[in-house]
Design a protein around this motif. Structure first.
Motif, mmCIF file in Angstrom:
data_model
loop_
_atom_site.group_PDB
_atom_site.id
_atom_site.type_symbol
_atom_site.label_atom_id
_atom_site.label_comp_id
_atom_site.label_asym_id
_atom_site.label_seq_id
_atom_site.Cartn_x
_atom_site.Cartn_y
_atom_site.Cartn_z
ATOM 1 N N PRO A 34 0.809 -1.230 0.000
ATOM 2 C CA PRO A 34 0.000 0.000 0.000
ATOM 3 C C PRO A 34 0.839 1.275 0.000
ATOM 4 C CG PRO A 34 -0.792 -1.544 1.654
ATOM 5 C CD PRO A 34 0.512 -2.084 1.132
ATOM 6 N N HIS A 35 2.026 1.205 0.573
ATOM 7 C CA HIS A 35 2.895 2.384 0.554
ATOM 8 C C HIS A 35 3.724 2.358 -0.731
ATOM 9 C CE1 HIS A 35 4.781 -0.925 2.790
ATOM 10 N NE2 HIS A 35 5.908 -0.545 2.232
ATOM 11 N N VAL A 94 3.043 -10.488 7.800
ATOM 12 C CA VAL A 94 3.449 -9.479 8.788
ATOM 13 C C VAL A 94 2.401 -8.382 8.870
ATOM 14 C CG1 VAL A 94 5.194 -7.725 9.358
ATOM 15 C CG2 VAL A 94 5.915 -9.981 8.552
ATOM 16 N N LYS A 95 1.906 -7.968 7.727
ATOM 17 C CA LYS A 95 0.863 -6.932 7.687
ATOM 18 C C LYS A 95 -0.378 -7.395 8.459
ATOM 19 C CE LYS A 95 -2.052 -4.476 4.439
ATOM 20 N NZ LYS A 95 -2.439 -4.256 3.074
ATOM 21 N N LEU A 96 -0.804 -8.633 8.241
ATOM 22 C CA LEU A 96 -1.979 -9.181 8.924
ATOM 23 C C LEU A 96 -1.738 -9.305 10.423
ATOM 24 C CD1 LEU A 96 -4.830 -10.415 8.706
ATOM 25 C CD2 LEU A 96 -3.734 -12.617 8.297
ATOM 26 N N GLU A 103 -2.394 -2.226 14.406
ATOM 27 C CA GLU A 103 -1.394 -1.362 13.787
ATOM 28 C C GLU A 103 -1.371 -1.568 12.273
ATOM 29 O OE1 GLU A 103 2.397 -0.955 15.880
ATOM 30 O OE2 GLU A 103 1.720 -2.641 17.099
ATOM 31 N N SER A 104 -0.871 -0.574 11.575
ATOM 32 C CA SER A 104 -0.749 -0.642 10.133
ATOM 33 C C SER A 104 0.730 -0.605 9.746
ATOM 34 C CB SER A 104 -1.476 0.532 9.466
ATOM 35 O OG SER A 104 -1.131 0.619 8.098
ATOM 36 N N ILE A 109 5.621 2.441 8.072
ATOM 37 C CA ILE A 109 6.709 2.618 7.103
ATOM 38 C C ILE A 109 6.594 3.985 6.435
ATOM 39 C CG2 ILE A 109 7.633 1.786 4.901
ATOM 40 C CD1 ILE A 109 7.133 -1.071 5.963
ATOM 41 N N THR A 110 5.387 4.364 6.043
ATOM 42 C CA THR A 110 5.180 5.667 5.412
ATOM 43 C C THR A 110 5.607 6.800 6.344
ATOM 44 O OG1 THR A 110 3.379 4.806 4.058
ATOM 45 C CG2 THR A 110 3.459 7.199 4.365
#
Length: 137
Positions: A34-35, A94-96, A103-104, A109-110
Motif C-alpha cells: 500500500p505504501h 506481517v501486515k496481517l 497497527e498498520s 513505514i510511510t
C-alpha cells in the motif's frame, strides 16, 4: 579453450533469468504494498528503504539456492516462482499480524518508523533463509 567456454550459454541464461526475476519481484513487491517504496525512498525514508531492501534480500537468497540446487533451467525457474510467492506472502503475513494488533505496517513505514522497517526486513530475510534451506534437497 572451447571446453572452457562450453558452459557460457548456461551461465548467461541463468544470470539473465535471475536478474529478470529479481526485477519482476522488485516491481511486483513495490506495486502490491500500500505504501509507495520508491517515492518514500526518494524522500529519504529509511524505514521504507530498509523494508524494501530486506524483501529484496529475502527473495534473492532463495533465488540463489534455486539456482545452485536446481536440476535444470526449468526447475530453477519454478523454484524461483515459489520463492517469489513465499516472499510476497511474508509481507502479507506481517501486515496481517500487525493489523490484528491494531497497527498498520504501511502507515508505520510511510511515517518513517525505522523499527517497523527493520522488523519487516528481518522477517523477510529470515523467511528467505528458511525458504532457501528448504530448497537443498
Amino acid at each position: 579453450m572451447v571446453n572452457y567456454l562450453y558452459g557460457l550459454p548456461s551461465f548467461i541464461a541463468y544470470l539473465i533469468t535471475a536478474i529478470l526475476l529479481l526485477a519482476a519481484f522488485m516491481y511486483c513487491y513495490s506495486r502490491i504494498t500500500p505504501h509507495h517504496e520508491w517515492t518514500l525512498i526518494r524522500q529519504g525514508n529509511a524505514a521504507a528503504a530498509t523494508a524494501y531492501g530486506g524483501s529484496i534480500l529475502g527473495f534473492t537468497i532463495p533465488l540463489y539456492s534455486a539456482m545452485a540446487h536446481s536440476i535444470s533451467f526449468i526447475d530453477f525457474v519454478l523454484w524461483s516462482v515459489v520463492a517469489f510467492g513465499v516472499q510476497l506472502a511474508t509481507f502479507f503475513a506481517v501486515k496481517l499480524f500487525l493489523r490484528k494488533q491494531g497497527e498498520s505496517l504501511s502507515q508505520h513505514i510511510t511515517e518513517g518508523h525505522n523499527a517497523y522497517g527493520i522488523l519487516m526486513a528481518s522477517v523477510a530475510v529470515a523467511v528467505g533463509l528458511l525458504n532457501a534451506a528448504s530448497m537443498t534437497w
